[in-house]
Design a protein around this motif. Structure first.
Motif, short mmCIF file in Angstrom:
data_model
loop_
_atom_site.label_atom_id
_atom_site.label_comp_id
_atom_site.label_asym_id
_atom_site.label_seq_id
_atom_site.Cartn_x
_atom_site.Cartn_y
_atom_site.Cartn_z
N ILE A 61 33.33 19.54 -63.31
CA ILE A 61 31.81 18.76 -63.13
C ILE A 61 31.42 18.01 -64.40
O ILE A 61 31.55 18.68 -65.49
N ARG A 62 31.31 16.92 -64.48
CA ARG A 62 30.99 16.07 -65.51
C ARG A 62 29.36 15.46 -65.55
O ARG A 62 29.00 14.64 -64.68
N PRO A 63 28.47 16.40 -65.92
CA PRO A 63 27.14 15.93 -65.80
C PRO A 63 26.60 15.20 -66.77
O PRO A 63 27.23 14.53 -67.86
N ARG A 64 25.54 14.40 -66.08
CA ARG A 64 25.07 13.21 -66.88
C ARG A 64 23.71 13.26 -66.68
O ARG A 64 23.09 13.73 -65.79
N THR A 75 22.59 15.61 -63.21
CA THR A 75 23.05 14.90 -62.10
C THR A 75 24.81 14.93 -62.46
O THR A 75 24.93 14.76 -63.31
N TYR A 76 25.14 15.01 -61.32
CA TYR A 76 26.68 14.99 -60.95
C TYR A 76 27.19 14.50 -59.79
O TYR A 76 26.41 14.32 -58.85
N TYR A 77 28.49 14.27 -59.72
CA TYR A 77 29.29 13.92 -58.42
C TYR A 77 29.89 15.06 -57.90
O TYR A 77 30.82 15.53 -58.88
N ASP A 78 29.59 15.51 -56.71
CA ASP A 78 30.69 16.64 -56.06
C ASP A 78 31.88 16.26 -55.92
O ASP A 78 32.22 14.76 -56.06
N GLU A 105 26.19 12.24 -54.95
CA GLU A 105 25.64 12.46 -56.05
C GLU A 105 24.72 13.79 -55.85
O GLU A 105 24.12 13.88 -54.82
#
Length: 63
Positions: free
Chosen positions: A5-8, A20-23, A28
């Protein structure tokens, strides 16, 4: 092996971080996770507003 997971867009509300991240399916998602020791609270939400409300109303049960 699953993608990490790459949180932003990470913010901190008290001891809770909201990110926020993409699964894995490209949707989103938003998460709220408490960083206090031994708390263990974390949850995923469909909207950023819901995650921020959870962060604002969270109370750690461990004192």
């Amino acid at each position: 092996m699953p993608r990490p997971i790459r949180p932003r867009n990470v913010i901190r509300i008290g001891p809770v971080q909201v990110a926020t991240y993409y699964d894995g399916r490209g949707r989103e998602r938003h998460t709220a996770a408490c960083t206090a020791p031994r708390c263990g609270f974390s949850a995923d939400y469909d909207s950023r507003a819901a995650a921020e409300i959870a962060a604002r109303t969270h109370r750690c049960t461990i004192r």
